[in-house]
Design a protein around this motif. Structure first.
Motif, mmCIF file in Angstrom:
data_model
loop_
_atom_site.group_PDB
_atom_site.id
_atom_site.type_symbol
_atom_site.label_atom_id
_atom_site.label_comp_id
_atom_site.label_asym_id
_atom_site.label_seq_id
_atom_site.Cartn_x
_atom_site.Cartn_y
_atom_site.Cartn_z
ATOM 1 N N GLY A 167 85.096 3.974 39.616
ATOM 2 C CA GLY A 167 85.842 3.686 38.399
ATOM 3 C C GLY A 167 86.974 2.706 38.585
ATOM 4 N N ASN A 168 87.411 2.511 39.812
ATOM 5 C CA ASN A 168 88.501 1.560 40.062
ATOM 6 C C ASN A 168 88.130 0.155 39.608
ATOM 7 O OD1 ASN A 168 90.581 3.147 41.103
ATOM 8 N ND2 ASN A 168 89.625 3.203 43.120
ATOM 9 N N ILE A 169 86.855 -0.196 39.716
ATOM 10 C CA ILE A 169 86.400 -1.529 39.312
ATOM 11 C C ILE A 169 86.609 -1.721 37.810
ATOM 12 C CG2 ILE A 169 84.380 -3.024 39.129
ATOM 13 C CD1 ILE A 169 83.314 -1.510 41.639
ATOM 14 N N LEU B 143 98.949 0.252 39.386
ATOM 15 C CA LEU B 143 98.836 0.867 38.066
ATOM 16 C C LEU B 143 97.400 1.308 37.800
ATOM 17 C CD1 LEU B 143 100.152 1.608 35.358
ATOM 18 C CD2 LEU B 143 99.616 -0.716 34.584
ATOM 19 N N CYS B 144 96.435 0.488 38.172
ATOM 20 C CA CYS B 144 95.023 0.838 37.982
ATOM 21 C C CYS B 144 94.654 2.075 38.791
ATOM 22 C CB CYS B 144 94.124 -0.325 38.387
ATOM 23 S SG CYS B 144 94.274 -1.756 37.305
ATOM 24 N N HIS B 145 95.162 2.146 40.006
ATOM 25 C CA HIS B 145 94.887 3.306 40.861
ATOM 26 C C HIS B 145 95.487 4.578 40.251
ATOM 27 C CE1 HIS B 145 93.805 5.337 44.520
ATOM 28 N NE2 HIS B 145 95.045 5.748 44.686
ATOM 29 N N GLN B 146 96.686 4.489 39.728
ATOM 30 C CA GLN B 146 97.326 5.657 39.102
ATOM 31 C C GLN B 146 96.602 6.069 37.823
ATOM 32 O OE1 GLN B 146 101.355 4.403 38.653
ATOM 33 N NE2 GLN B 146 101.900 4.822 40.783
ATOM 34 N N ILE C 181 94.799 9.704 37.050
ATOM 35 C CA ILE C 181 95.049 10.505 35.850
ATOM 36 C C ILE C 181 93.733 10.818 35.145
ATOM 37 C CG2 ILE C 181 96.081 10.436 33.539
ATOM 38 C CD1 ILE C 181 98.415 8.872 34.815
ATOM 39 N N LEU C 182 92.834 9.846 35.080
ATOM 40 C CA LEU C 182 91.520 10.088 34.489
ATOM 41 C C LEU C 182 90.747 11.152 35.265
ATOM 42 C CD1 LEU C 182 90.403 6.447 33.641
ATOM 43 C CD2 LEU C 182 90.966 8.259 32.012
#
Length: 114
Positions: free
Chosen positions: A30-32, A44-47, A51-52
């Protein structure tokens, strides 16, 4: 021997394993998708992805725990297997549906940005 307690234990073990395994896979891959939504902000994307993942775990594990309330009294091993298979199939279908809805929404959002 109380078959309901055995059924609860087996059901929770199976669904917890499935939920954790799917959660790890979706988190890794999902990081992509999240990084395409917010480019140049890797932290920010990693955080957001974390959370997701936590929301996914809470929703699905909570749903599994809540479905135990609706179980009827199990009378035989045949009924035990039938109920565990049916309830596990519902969880798997729910996870798959949520995953595809998320992919569709993310794809539409990314297309609007491009």
């Amino acid at each position: 021997m109380n078959l309901n307690i055995i059924g609860y234990t087996i059901y929770l073990l199976i669904t917890t394993f499935i939920i954790l395994k799917v959660g790890k896979i979706c988190y890794r891959n999902g990081n992509i998708f999240v990084s395409e939504l917010i480019p140049n902000h890797e932290d920010l994307c990693h955080q957001i992805n974390q959370i997701l993942l936590v929301g996914y775990y809470l929703l699905n594990l909570g749903y599994c725990a809540m479905t135990i309330i609706s179980w009827e009294k199990i009378q035989s091993f045949h009924q035990l297997i039938e109920i565990i298979a049916f309830k596990s199939a519902i969880i798997i279908c729910t996870i798959a549906t949520m995953h595809y809805i998320n992919i569709i929404l993310l794809t539409k959002y990314i297309k609007k940005l491009i």
